[in-house]
Design an enzyme around this catalytic site. Structure first.
Site, PDB file in Angstrom:
ATOM      1  N   HIS A  19      10.498  -0.275  -8.824  1.00 25.57           N
ATOM      2  CA  HIS A  19       9.019   0.467  -7.444  1.00 25.57           C
ATOM      3  C   HIS A  19       9.452   1.550  -7.192  1.00 25.57           C
ATOM      4  O   HIS A  19       7.844   1.785  -6.307  1.00 25.57           O
ATOM      5  CB  HIS A  19       8.706  -0.793  -6.736  1.00 25.57           C
ATOM      6  CG  HIS A  19      11.062  -0.731  -6.018  1.00 25.57           C
ATOM      7  ND1 HIS A  19      11.689  -0.738  -5.771  1.00 25.57           N
ATOM      8  CD2 HIS A  19      10.288  -0.126  -4.230  1.00 25.57           C
ATOM      9  CE1 HIS A  19      12.793   0.024  -4.557  1.00 25.57           C
ATOM     10  NE2 HIS A  19      12.008   0.227  -4.326  1.00 25.57           N
TER      11      HIS A  19
HETATM   12  C1  UD1 Z   1       9.176   1.349   0.534  1.00 25.85           C
HETATM   13  C2  UD1 Z   1      10.603   2.524   0.916  1.00 25.85           C
HETATM   14  C3  UD1 Z   1      11.779   2.284  -0.225  1.00 25.85           C
HETATM   15  C4  UD1 Z   1      12.324   1.576  -0.261  1.00 25.85           C
HETATM   16  C5  UD1 Z   1      11.187   0.439  -0.458  1.00 25.85           C
HETATM   17  C6  UD1 Z   1      11.535  -0.973  -0.415  1.00 25.85           C
HETATM   18  C7  UD1 Z   1       9.711   5.121   1.653  1.00 25.85           C
HETATM   19  C8  UD1 Z   1       8.800   6.427   1.261  1.00 25.85           C
HETATM   20  N1  UD1 Z   1      10.016   4.570   0.862  1.00 25.85           N
HETATM   21  O1  UD1 Z   1       8.212   1.377  -1.133  1.00 25.85           O
HETATM   22  O2  UD1 Z   1      12.311   3.373   0.157  1.00 25.85           O
HETATM   23  O3  UD1 Z   1      12.976   1.233  -1.439  1.00 25.85           O
HETATM   24  O4  UD1 Z   1      10.087   0.200   1.385  1.00 25.85           O
HETATM   25  O5  UD1 Z   1      11.219  -1.968  -0.999  1.00 25.85           O
HETATM   26  O6  UD1 Z   1       9.669   4.913   2.829  1.00 25.85           O
HETATM   27  N2  UD1 Z   1       3.302  -2.779  -0.376  1.00 25.85           N
HETATM   28  C9  UD1 Z   1       2.965  -4.075  -0.790  1.00 25.85           C
HETATM   29  N3  UD1 Z   1       2.922  -4.122   0.307  1.00 25.85           N
HETATM   30  C10 UD1 Z   1       3.922  -3.594   1.179  1.00 25.85           C
HETATM   31  C11 UD1 Z   1       4.357  -2.828   1.078  1.00 25.85           C
HETATM   32  C12 UD1 Z   1       4.315  -1.932  -0.037  1.00 25.85           C
HETATM   33  O7  UD1 Z   1       1.836  -3.881  -1.436  1.00 25.85           O
HETATM   34  O8  UD1 Z   1       4.554  -5.188   2.291  1.00 25.85           O
HETATM   35  C13 UD1 Z   1       2.330  -1.432  -2.237  1.00 25.85           C
HETATM   36  C14 UD1 Z   1       0.923  -0.766  -1.576  1.00 25.85           C
HETATM   37  O9  UD1 Z   1       0.715  -0.686  -2.550  1.00 25.85           O
HETATM   38  C15 UD1 Z   1       1.275   0.693  -1.252  1.00 25.85           C
HETATM   39  C16 UD1 Z   1       2.956   0.233  -2.122  1.00 25.85           C
HETATM   40  O10 UD1 Z   1       3.530  -0.438  -2.052  1.00 25.85           O
HETATM   41  O11 UD1 Z   1       1.193   1.290  -0.340  1.00 25.85           O
HETATM   42  C17 UD1 Z   1       3.701   1.880  -1.085  1.00 25.85           C
HETATM   43  O12 UD1 Z   1       4.326   0.738  -0.019  1.00 25.85           O
HETATM   44  P1  UD1 Z   1       5.391   1.661   0.639  1.00 25.85           P
HETATM   45  O13 UD1 Z   1       5.767   1.029   2.138  1.00 25.85           O
HETATM   46  O14 UD1 Z   1       4.961   2.870   1.582  1.00 25.85           O
HETATM   47  O15 UD1 Z   1       6.555   2.358  -0.297  1.00 25.85           O
HETATM   48  P2  UD1 Z   1       7.718   1.216  -1.069  1.00 25.85           P
HETATM   49  O16 UD1 Z   1       7.367   1.121  -2.453  1.00 25.85           O
HETATM   50  O17 UD1 Z   1       7.586   0.037  -0.566  1.00 25.85           O
END
Ligand code: UD1
Length: 362
Positions: A205
């Protein structure tokens, strides 16, 4: 709230933090009046609501609906919304967990209001200063007054870097959660029929993989060509990246793709696997505790003890096409795990975190 105990804000917002909040909230509530703040960084049902239900976490007192965005947008929204809230609530301490944008945003919001910060999972370093999580953890450590380290090495580093802070080696909250949930873990084949015969479990991820389409394609291709079939639990971020780049998202004969799993389902698939392939920090430790060999699909890890103990090995995603097959080939032939499992505490980390904050306030 009774007003008889010090007021503590516990701030979190992503899947791994909601998991840890389950035991932290219970342990902290004995000594503090708690205000639980969920930034809403994660909002998907499986990444958020299902975890609240499965782990019996009470709904947060404040849900800030920050959602997705660029790092700048997300972190600044967290900073602004949490600062507005903390300015009204005025806790004695704000506790933050781990290394996400929610961690840094909340730590910064509290610090700007002169509210002391407790950093849980402090002192870890992977070595790549520009990686989002490394940046978040270094900055949060710098802001924190109370630093709760999951390992002896992290505690020693903090004592060097933060001679003025209260540093405690508490152990890892994730172990507390794992031990409390083990009796509730289902069988892997009840989660996905493909887990009825020997298999490998995989999750990917991180931005370092999902934001590089060629590497992401190589990883998926490599996962589909291993000596055992693979069950891949797909984070919504990974699915979005595959779809955006026109890469296949369907299962094949060697690769079963399932949606991101709940905490218990993910642990079931991990526990039943011959080995796990992952870029998740949480799964590296869970594999270590459960005795499942782990291959970390990253160039480095902040969980260095798992490498030293032989529970984990790194495969740089840039070389996944040549390296993953031979590494997994060797791994599945190794004798069962015998490594020491106590590098990150004994499953009582939450109580030690509560004691550290209590002592600091005194
Ligand atoms: C975040 C953390 C990472 C952790 C991970 C656990 C940061 C920089 N990264 O990464 O360290 O290991 O969480 O999961 O904070 N998205 C969804 N649904 C959600 C959340 C996210 O679809 O509920 C998708 C969206 O496309 C979004 C992307 O994931 O733009 C990134 O989400 P984000 O929360 O920024 O980072 P993670 O990759 O989840």
């Amino acid at each position: 709230m009774t007003g008889s105990k010090p007021l503590l804000a516990l701030c979190y917002g992503t899947r791994p933090q909601i998991i840890k909040a389950s035991v932290l909230r219970r342990a902290l509530a004995r000594d503090f009046d708690l205000v639980a703040v969920d930034t809403g960084q994660h909002y998907d049902f499986v990444l958020n609501e299902l975890l609240y239900r499965q782990l019996g976490v009470a709904a947060p007192d404040h849900y800030l609906e920050v959602g997705s965005g660029s790092h700048a947008t997300q972190t600044s929204a967290i900073l602004e919304r949490v600062a507005n809230l903390l300015a009204q609530v005025r806790p004695v301490v704000a506790a933050v967990i781990g290394d996400t944008n929610s961690t840094l945003g909340c730590a910064l919001a509290a610090s700007k209001l002169r509210i002391p910060v407790a950093h849980i999972e402090a002192g870890l370093r992977a070595g790549d200063r520009l990686m989002a999580e490394e940046l978040n953890r270094r900055a949060t450590d710098a802001l924190a007054s109370i630093l709760c380290a999951p390992s002896a090495a992290a505690a020693r580093r903090l004592e060097r870097e933060h001679p003025d802070g209260l540093v405690r080696e508490t152990g890892d909250i994730a172990r507390d959660v794992l031990l409390s949930q083990l009796p509730c873990i289902p069988t892997p084949e009840s989660v996905v029929p493909a887990a009825a015969s020997p298999y490998l479990f995989a999750t990917v991820h991180r931005a370092e993989l999902t934001d590089r389409p060629v590497i992401l394609r190589d990883v998926l291709t490599a996962l589909g060509s291993l000596p055992l079939p693979v069950v891949l639990a797909m984070h919504p971020r990974t699915r979005a990246a595959l779809e955006r780049n026109g890469l296949p998202v369907a299962s094949t004969a060697r690769l079963t793709i399932i949606p991101a799993a709940g905490y218990r389902e993910a642990l079931a698939l991990l526990r039943g696997a011959a080995a796990v392939l992952t870029d998740s920090g949480g799964i590296q430790r869970e594999a270590y505790w459960l005795g499942v060999p782990c291959v970390t699909l990253r160039a480095e890890t902040e969980w260095a003890e798992t490498l030293a103990l032989g529970a984990n090995r790194l495969v740089n995603p840039d070389h996944v096409a040549e390296q993953l097959g031979p590494v997994v080939e060797r791994l599945v032939q190794e004798p069962p795990a015998t490594w020491d499992r106590d590098a990150y505490g004994d499953g009582h980390a939450a109580e030690r975190v509560a004691a550290a904050i209590r002592d600091w306030i005194r």
